[in-house]
Design a protein around this motif. Structure first.
Motif, mmCIF file in Angstrom:
data_model
loop_
_atom_site.group_PDB
_atom_site.id
_atom_site.type_symbol
_atom_site.label_atom_id
_atom_site.label_comp_id
_atom_site.label_asym_id
_atom_site.label_seq_id
_atom_site.Cartn_x
_atom_site.Cartn_y
_atom_site.Cartn_z
ATOM 1 N N HIS A 75 24.182 75.838 10.209
ATOM 2 C CA HIS A 75 25.274 75.105 10.864
ATOM 3 C C HIS A 75 26.583 75.906 10.866
ATOM 4 N N THR A 76 26.442 77.231 10.953
ATOM 5 C CA THR A 76 27.601 78.122 10.948
ATOM 6 C C THR A 76 28.469 77.919 12.179
ATOM 7 N N ASN A 77 29.772 77.902 11.975
ATOM 8 C CA ASN A 77 30.744 77.935 13.069
ATOM 9 C C ASN A 77 31.241 79.373 13.195
ATOM 10 N N PRO A 78 31.088 80.009 14.379
ATOM 11 C CA PRO A 78 31.501 81.414 14.532
ATOM 12 C C PRO A 78 32.945 81.674 14.127
ATOM 13 N N GLN A 79 33.811 80.668 14.245
ATOM 14 C CA GLN A 79 35.212 80.860 13.883
ATOM 15 C C GLN A 79 35.392 81.096 12.386
ATOM 16 N N ASP A 80 34.411 80.687 11.588
ATOM 17 C CA ASP A 80 34.486 80.900 10.144
ATOM 18 C C ASP A 80 33.945 82.260 9.724
ATOM 19 N N VAL A 81 33.235 82.939 10.611
ATOM 20 C CA VAL A 81 32.476 84.135 10.255
ATOM 21 C C VAL A 81 33.368 85.363 10.112
ATOM 22 N N ILE A 82 33.068 86.152 9.092
ATOM 23 C CA ILE A 82 33.616 87.498 8.945
ATOM 24 C C ILE A 82 32.525 88.456 9.382
ATOM 25 N N ALA A 83 32.832 89.334 10.328
ATOM 26 C CA ALA A 83 31.841 90.270 10.860
ATOM 27 C C ALA A 83 32.323 91.707 10.705
ATOM 28 N N ALA A 84 31.385 92.616 10.578
ATOM 29 C CA ALA A 84 31.725 94.030 10.442
ATOM 30 C C ALA A 84 30.689 94.871 11.176
ATOM 31 N N ILE A 85 31.167 95.866 11.903
ATOM 32 C CA ILE A 85 30.304 96.768 12.675
ATOM 33 C C ILE A 85 30.295 98.122 11.990
ATOM 34 N N GLY A 86 29.122 98.571 11.590
ATOM 35 C CA GLY A 86 29.000 99.781 10.794
ATOM 36 C C GLY A 86 28.921 101.054 11.605
ATOM 37 N N PRO A 87 28.626 102.164 10.950
ATOM 38 C CA PRO A 87 28.544 103.466 11.622
ATOM 39 C C PRO A 87 27.455 103.494 12.687
ATOM 40 N N GLY A 88 27.718 104.209 13.772
ATOM 41 C CA GLY A 88 26.759 104.376 14.857
ATOM 42 C C GLY A 88 27.262 105.465 15.785
ATOM 43 N N ILE A 89 26.520 105.720 16.832
ATOM 44 C CA ILE A 89 26.931 106.770 17.758
ATOM 45 C C ILE A 89 28.142 106.288 18.564
ATOM 46 N N CYS A 90 29.174 107.116 18.615
ATOM 47 C CA CYS A 90 30.417 106.723 19.281
ATOM 48 C C CYS A 90 30.395 107.122 20.752
ATOM 49 N N VAL A 91 31.350 106.600 21.476
ATOM 50 C CA VAL A 91 31.381 106.771 22.924
ATOM 51 C C VAL A 91 31.444 108.242 23.326
ATOM 52 N N ASN A 92 32.121 109.085 22.549
ATOM 53 C CA ASN A 92 32.257 110.498 22.907
ATOM 54 C C ASN A 92 30.918 111.223 22.946
ATOM 55 N N HIS A 93 29.938 110.714 22.220
ATOM 56 C CA HIS A 93 28.639 111.386 22.123
ATOM 57 C C HIS A 93 27.502 110.587 22.756
ATOM 58 N N TYR A 94 27.838 109.466 23.392
ATOM 59 C CA TYR A 94 26.777 108.611 23.908
ATOM 60 C C TYR A 94 26.753 108.630 25.430
ATOM 61 N N GLU A 95 26.317 109.743 25.991
ATOM 62 C CA GLU A 95 26.131 109.843 27.434
ATOM 63 C C GLU A 95 24.908 109.033 27.839
ATOM 64 N N VAL A 96 25.019 108.290 28.941
ATOM 65 C CA VAL A 96 23.921 107.424 29.375
ATOM 66 C C VAL A 96 23.600 107.668 30.848
ATOM 67 N N GLY A 97 22.376 107.272 31.223
ATOM 68 C CA GLY A 97 21.915 107.450 32.585
ATOM 69 C C GLY A 97 22.019 106.189 33.421
ATOM 70 N N GLU A 98 21.426 106.245 34.598
ATOM 71 C CA GLU A 98 21.573 105.161 35.572
ATOM 72 C C GLU A 98 21.022 103.830 35.067
ATOM 73 N N GLU A 99 19.925 103.869 34.287
ATOM 74 C CA GLU A 99 19.344 102.615 33.796
ATOM 75 C C GLU A 99 20.337 101.862 32.927
ATOM 76 N N VAL A 100 20.975 102.572 32.012
ATOM 77 C CA VAL A 100 21.929 101.932 31.109
ATOM 78 C C VAL A 100 23.190 101.527 31.865
ATOM 79 N N ILE A 101 23.656 102.396 32.749
ATOM 80 C CA ILE A 101 24.866 102.092 33.532
ATOM 81 C C ILE A 101 24.687 100.787 34.299
ATOM 82 N N ALA A 102 23.557 100.672 34.992
ATOM 83 C CA ALA A 102 23.300 99.466 35.785
ATOM 84 C C ALA A 102 23.190 98.238 34.891
ATOM 85 N N ALA A 103 22.538 98.398 33.741
ATOM 86 C CA ALA A 103 22.363 97.268 32.835
ATOM 87 C C ALA A 103 23.697 96.800 32.262
ATOM 88 N N VAL A 104 24.574 97.747 31.921
ATOM 89 C CA VAL A 104 25.890 97.376 31.386
ATOM 90 C C VAL A 104 26.719 96.686 32.457
#
Length: 253
Positions: free
Chosen positions: A159-188
């Motif tokens: 019964h969690t309310n999202p307004q109460d949640v603390i969230a954190a996004i950890g390490p991952g590939i950043c935008v400078n290194h994440y080149e994508v092709g047409e499939e991903v572009i269209a999906a985004v």
């Protein structure tokens, strides 16, 4: 104190959870017993490592974390939105692992455990219902809304309310290194429908995808008020992180 050290192991912790009754860590590749391309703290059995090495690395990580390995609840990742409500430890050693990209629990004797190699770990804590969750967000999971599906699973079970949640996004590939092709572009473009700008910047004439901003935006739109983004790039800091893309698949998790 984001980076911490336990003997030869180095790990990242989030400031957002420091004053909360939860423990969390994102382990780097430093330390551990794996060798060659997997050198360090490889925690995956699916990349060709010796089973004994992976088991020892798991033991070292859980010792550093101060938790018994038997409390581990983990899953095979499939880049989807399936979730598992973990009521007991079910380590991958027992041969009965399930497929899921979201794990959640409200049991203090359970430790949620996932493995990453460029995709984003997203951690959640509901301080009202004392429940935690973890999600795995690559580009497919991001566009399927795994960040918000984790919140929906917390609402279903706790019964969690999202307004109460603390969230954190950890390490991952950043935008400078994440080149994508047409499939991903269209999906985004289809998935965000122009609601989030700047997710597909042009860098050196190539289109890139900003996983960090995409998932931050999804959490914000869902009503999460407190979001910490590590911004740490796995592709830029190979001394700390395994990177599936940069190391062309010859790496650990």
């Amino acid at each position: 104190m984001p980076f911490q050290q336990h003997q030869s192991l180095r790990y990242w912790t989030f400031d957002a959870f420091q004053d909360q009754p939860v423990r969390q860590a994102v382990f780097t590749r430093q330390g551990g017993v794996s060798q060659s391309d997997l050198k360090g703290l490889n925690l995956s059995r699916s990349v060709g490592d010796d089973e004994a090495n992976v088991l020892r690395n798991e033991e070292l990580a859980f010792e550093a974390f101060g938790r018994p390995l038997e409390t581990a609840a983990d899953s095979y990742l499939e880049h989807g939105t399936r979730h598992i409500y973990a009521t007991k430890g079910k380590s991958s050693r027992d041969g009965h692992l399930l497929y899921a990209d979201i794990l959640l629990t409200d049991r203090p004797d359970v430790t949620l455990f996932m493995r990453f190699g460029d995709c984003l770990p997203i951690l959640y804590y509901d301080p009202v219902h004392h429940a935690v969750a973890m999600a795995h967000a690559g580009w497919r999971g991001t566009l399927l809304g795994v960040a918000n599906e984790a919140l929906a699973a917390m609402e279903e079970h706790f019964h969690t309310n999202p307004q109460d949640v603390i969230a954190a996004i950890g390490p991952g590939i950043c935008v400078n290194h994440y080149e994508v092709g047409e499939e991903v572009i269209a999906a985004v473009q289809d998935g965000f429908d122009g609601k989030a700008t700047g997710l597909l910047p042009q860098i050196n004439g190539k289109t890139h995808f900003d996983l960090f901003e995409a998932n931050r935006f999804l959490l914000e739109q869902a009503g999460v008020g407190q979001i910490e983004v590590s911004g740490l790039c796995t592709a830029e800091h190979l001394d700390d992180w395994f990177s599936h893309r940069v190391e062309r698949g010859n790496t650990g998790r």
